[in-house]
Motif scaffolding. Sequence first.
Motif, PDB file in Angstrom:
ATOM      1  N   HIS A  89      62.312 -12.501  32.381  1.00  0.00           N
ATOM      2  CA  HIS A  89      63.636 -12.158  31.867  1.00  0.00           C
ATOM      3  C   HIS A  89      64.117 -13.110  30.795  1.00  0.00           C
ATOM      4  N   LEU A 133      61.826 -12.011  27.767  1.00  0.00           N
ATOM      5  CA  LEU A 133      61.934 -10.687  27.157  1.00  0.00           C
ATOM      6  C   LEU A 133      63.370 -10.304  26.842  1.00  0.00           C
ATOM      7  N   ASN A 171      74.512  -6.781  40.245  1.00  0.00           N
ATOM      8  CA  ASN A 171      74.107  -7.198  38.909  1.00  0.00           C
ATOM      9  C   ASN A 171      73.010  -6.273  38.376  1.00  0.00           C
ATOM     10  N   THR A 172      72.013  -6.008  39.234  1.00  0.00           N
ATOM     11  CA  THR A 172      70.909  -5.156  38.806  1.00  0.00           C
ATOM     12  C   THR A 172      71.413  -3.751  38.482  1.00  0.00           C
ATOM     13  N   CYS A 204      73.761  -3.832  35.268  1.00  0.00           N
ATOM     14  CA  CYS A 204      72.992  -4.200  34.084  1.00  0.00           C
ATOM     15  C   CYS A 204      72.036  -3.084  33.697  1.00  0.00           C
ATOM     16  N   ARG A 207      72.514  -0.540  30.266  1.00  0.00           N
ATOM     17  CA  ARG A 207      71.464  -0.504  29.241  1.00  0.00           C
ATOM     18  C   ARG A 207      70.759   0.837  29.205  1.00  0.00           C
ATOM     19  N   LYS A 261      69.707   3.171  26.104  1.00  0.00           N
ATOM     20  CA  LYS A 261      68.283   3.394  25.867  1.00  0.00           C
ATOM     21  C   LYS A 261      67.987   4.891  25.768  1.00  0.00           C
ATOM     22  N   SER A 316      61.159  -1.042  33.018  1.00  0.00           N
ATOM     23  CA  SER A 316      62.015  -2.001  33.708  1.00  0.00           C
ATOM     24  C   SER A 316      63.031  -1.287  34.598  1.00  0.00           C
ATOM     25  N   HIS A 335      63.659  -2.007  38.495  1.00  0.00           N
ATOM     26  CA  HIS A 335      64.946  -2.377  39.079  1.00  0.00           C
ATOM     27  C   HIS A 335      65.395  -1.377  40.135  1.00  0.00           C
ATOM     28  N   LEU A 394      63.492  -2.073  43.214  1.00  0.00           N
ATOM     29  CA  LEU A 394      64.053  -3.257  43.862  1.00  0.00           C
ATOM     30  C   LEU A 394      65.288  -2.897  44.680  1.00  0.00           C
ATOM     31  N   LYS A 412      55.755  -4.863  22.381  1.00  0.00           N
ATOM     32  CA  LYS A 412      54.685  -5.464  23.181  1.00  0.00           C
ATOM     33  C   LYS A 412      53.323  -5.120  22.617  1.00  0.00           C
TER      34      LYS A 412
HETATM   35  C1  HEM Z   1      63.666 -10.156  41.119  1.00  0.00           C
HETATM   36  C2  HEM Z   1      64.257  -9.174  40.594  1.00  0.00           C
HETATM   37  C3  HEM Z   1      63.837  -8.508  39.295  1.00  0.00           C
HETATM   38  C4  HEM Z   1      62.596  -8.169  38.889  1.00  0.00           C
HETATM   39  C5  HEM Z   1      61.278  -8.335  39.637  1.00  0.00           C
HETATM   40  C6  HEM Z   1      62.714  -7.614  37.593  1.00  0.00           C
HETATM   41  C7  HEM Z   1      61.662  -7.162  36.853  1.00  0.00           C
HETATM   42  C8  HEM Z   1      61.736  -6.787  35.555  1.00  0.00           C
HETATM   43  C9  HEM Z   1      60.637  -6.354  34.779  1.00  0.00           C
HETATM   44  C10 HEM Z   1      59.210  -6.286  35.275  1.00  0.00           C
HETATM   45  C11 HEM Z   1      61.091  -6.052  33.565  1.00  0.00           C
HETATM   46  C12 HEM Z   1      60.271  -5.484  32.442  1.00  0.00           C
HETATM   47  C13 HEM Z   1      59.866  -6.509  31.517  1.00  0.00           C
HETATM   48  C14 HEM Z   1      59.192  -5.850  30.395  1.00  0.00           C
HETATM   49  O1  HEM Z   1      59.776  -4.893  29.835  1.00  0.00           O
HETATM   50  O2  HEM Z   1      58.113  -6.279  30.062  1.00  0.00           O
HETATM   51  C15 HEM Z   1      62.485  -6.315  33.551  1.00  0.00           C
HETATM   52  C16 HEM Z   1      63.304  -6.143  32.440  1.00  0.00           C
HETATM   53  C17 HEM Z   1      64.657  -6.369  32.465  1.00  0.00           C
HETATM   54  N1  HEM Z   1      65.412  -6.818  33.524  1.00  0.00           N
HETATM   55 FE1  HEM Z   1      64.733  -7.197  35.345  1.00  0.00          FE
HETATM   56  N2  HEM Z   1      64.035  -7.607  37.220  1.00  0.00           N
HETATM   57  C18 HEM Z   1      64.754  -8.160  38.247  1.00  0.00           C
HETATM   58  C19 HEM Z   1      66.104  -8.332  38.275  1.00  0.00           C
HETATM   59  C20 HEM Z   1      66.953  -8.099  37.209  1.00  0.00           C
HETATM   60  C21 HEM Z   1      68.379  -8.232  37.252  1.00  0.00           C
HETATM   61  C22 HEM Z   1      69.197  -8.674  38.463  1.00  0.00           C
HETATM   62  C23 HEM Z   1      68.840  -7.880  36.053  1.00  0.00           C
HETATM   63  C24 HEM Z   1      70.290  -7.795  35.718  1.00  0.00           C
HETATM   64  C25 HEM Z   1      70.894  -8.426  34.842  1.00  0.00           C
HETATM   65  C26 HEM Z   1      67.716  -7.590  35.216  1.00  0.00           C
HETATM   66  C27 HEM Z   1      67.775  -7.238  33.876  1.00  0.00           C
HETATM   67  C28 HEM Z   1      66.717  -6.864  33.123  1.00  0.00           C
HETATM   68  C29 HEM Z   1      66.794  -6.448  31.770  1.00  0.00           C
HETATM   69  C30 HEM Z   1      68.074  -6.340  30.950  1.00  0.00           C
HETATM   70  C31 HEM Z   1      65.504  -6.130  31.340  1.00  0.00           C
HETATM   71  C32 HEM Z   1      65.070  -5.626  29.992  1.00  0.00           C
HETATM   72  C33 HEM Z   1      65.083  -4.158  30.154  1.00  0.00           C
HETATM   73  C34 HEM Z   1      64.791  -3.407  28.957  1.00  0.00           C
HETATM   74  O3  HEM Z   1      65.604  -3.432  28.038  1.00  0.00           O
HETATM   75  O4  HEM Z   1      63.767  -2.714  28.969  1.00  0.00           O
HETATM   76  N3  HEM Z   1      66.589  -7.716  35.947  1.00  0.00           N
HETATM   77  N4  HEM Z   1      62.868  -6.744  34.790  1.00  0.00           N
END
Ligand code: HEM
Lengths: 272, 450
Positions: free
Chosen positions: A231, A234, B75-76, B79, B83, B87, B159, B163, B166, B430
């Motif tokens: 995070h 990225l 938050n998850t 957020c 987004r 998107k 992503s 989420h 999760l 990527k």
């Molecule tokens: C442990 C918990 C979490 C895991 C395992 C997780 C996992 C991931 C993964 C694998 C990605 C994709 C990365 C990529 O595109 O290469 C991602 C993107 C992202 N995550 Fe999480 N996430 C978690 C929690 C959160 C939380 C709580 C937020 C809230 C703020 C968050 C916000 C984001 C955002 C904004 C992106 C970019 C998404 C996009 O624009 O495609 N994540 N996350």
Amino acid sequence: MTEGTLFLVTFILYIAAALTYFASLFTRKDKLGRIGYGIVIGGLIIHTAALLLRTFESGHAPFTNMYESLSFLAWSGVLAWVIIDGKFKIHKPGPYVLLIVIALMALASSPLMPKEATPLVPALQSYWLWLHVSVTMLGEAFFAVAFVTSIMYLFASTKEKKGAASSTSISADRLDSISYRCVAIGFPLFTLGGLVFGMIWAYRAWGSYWSWDPKEVWSLITWFVFALYLHTRLVMGWKGKRSAVIAIIGFLAALFTYFGVNYLLSGLHSYA
Amino acid sequence: MKSFIRFFSSVKLAIVLLIIITLASILGTLIPQHRSPAEYAANYGQLSGLLMRLEVTKLYSSWWYLALLFMFALNTIVCTLTRLLLKIKKVFRPAFDYSEKSLRSLNNTAGFSLDGSMKTLEGRIALALKWERFRVRSSKGDGRLLLRGTRKSLGHFGSDFVHLGLLVILAGGIISGFAGFRTTLQISEGQVLAVPTADFSLRLDKFTTEYYENGSVSDWKSDLTVIDDGEEALKKTIEVNFPLSYKGYVFYQSSYGWDWNHPSVELVMKKTLPVEAEETILLRIGEKAVFDNGDLEVHALQFVPDFILNDQNEVTTRSLQPNNPAVYIKAFRSGNEVFNGWLFSKFPDFARMHSRDEGDLNFSFSRYEAGQYSGIQMAHDPGVNWIWFGCALLMLGLCVAFYWPPREVRFILNEEKDRVLLTVGGIASKNKDTFKKEFDRLVESIRRQP
Ligand code: HEM
């Protein structure tokens, strides 16, 4: 050929490969790096044979005591390295990755580790054990490579700042991107093996998929650290130094999950 | 409301929460959980009161840890949703608002001119894009043509699947926490047991322990029958790692033990009166054996599997394992007590020392037999299917996020006399190295005259 002999041959090949890689590092001859890569592949093949032999002799997965588990972790590390070096053609991190592998092999062959294959306690007789342990370790192996390239990044970037980088050494940017690629491979593997398969196995064996056992919690912590890595990188655009530091912490957490929990904390996962 | 959304849509908050949750989790592995207050007092002294008040001693179910997880989930959700809307719009209804300048500033860019009309060139580009599996959209305006090709757009949503997975896992955990039910059943061979909270019963037909050659346990097996509505609904042999499921209830082989309430014992009695004789006596606890036409009675009164004397010098058992089996017997001749003492199967000579006086009787404890019961862990967990579903979403999302990288190419076509001026830009967040090659190949195929 006994499994012990194969293990020894593997050990010697890894040391030879590490020395060749080191030689390529100091003489700056890429050819030596390629030879080192060849030797590593040879070692990996013999190591695979040793593990298969052990599996056939004991009739169960080759990672149920500390000796087997260390040897398997070393094998995973080499496999991860062979994949990364094969893909990116960078031999420079090779000797350091092999140093970790050799340390694991040395630990496995130390007299402190009981080597004889013991029968499995009932809870371990499940194919989920295979999946859980092997996939987790493979994920951790990629974290190990990311650990090495991240440390190299820290050295390379300070060197580059001083303007001392030579044209033959690998650039800090490239190390940074390779670290990321390793995490991108390791993270899904670790998630699948460590968390998903772990939960499935726990549910099958104990009737509860999550019991906040220290080993489980430490896997979760490791996972959180790499989630943090992804995070910050990225979404917030962190790169370089801060990313490298998180990757290093992440691998140390994985290492603690593997060793520390067994020796320092107590819990259900009393075996390797 | 606005500031609430702004607060919870922040990724910085997610980072902070992740760090705090990680540190708290570490704390929980350093301090042993769910121990007795006395144990904490012994280990932490003054600090133990504070630890217990802060619920650090049951950290993973403490209100503040759960509150952190709740905030993390919120938050998850916020957020991801905020987004996601942007998107979806960007991917499905993209705006054609780019300029030559913006395309030239991209990492992958090209500019050149080609012979032909706008129309033929548009067809050619669209064909080349489709050949490379791009989806093509276009927009015309003030003498220019804007083309946009996108590929693997699903990759933008990896992503979101992660989420969502999760969140589903967290929801499953909540369901497990509230509606899940777990207990251990002890059931002896032949016994029928009503399953707690369920409307059916379980019968143990047979229990077996299997051993390796070296004597250690290799497996336990219980032959179980589910009895529902008075009928045998299901028969299955369970063993460790192979449970039985019925109506959402799962039964796991988890342990075994002996039923020490009704053991039978075998004693050997040597007597010298009236004639020298040796008798083997088989008794259940609470029963008596009679000899010499009713003159001699032997009573088996009490049995313990693991004999020990407690602080008050009373006999108790240290464990439920037969580590030191002992039986308490009395013998009477013509109504007078002539023997009274504990016999140990592992220490045959002990009895004499503990009998009150040296009589003509001499006992030893040769064998005991107790029925075994099977220890069955029972779980009824309606959350578990959510967990697996969440895991599947999570893994799917990870594969998509890391291995299905979206690509986009943008074109601007400007007519200039009888030539067309092309500006091309490629975007990939990527796998940029592979995209560079793809991009160059694509541009080359368009540039080459047919
Ligand atoms: C442990 C918990 C979490 C895991 C395992 C997780 C996992 C991931 C993964 C694998 C990605 C994709 C990365 C990529 O595109 O290469 C991602 C993107 C992202 N995550 Fe999480 N996430 C978690 C929690 C959160 C939380 C709580 C937020 C809230 C703020 C968050 C916000 C984001 C955002 C904004 C992106 C970019 C998404 C996009 O624009 O495609 N994540 N996350």
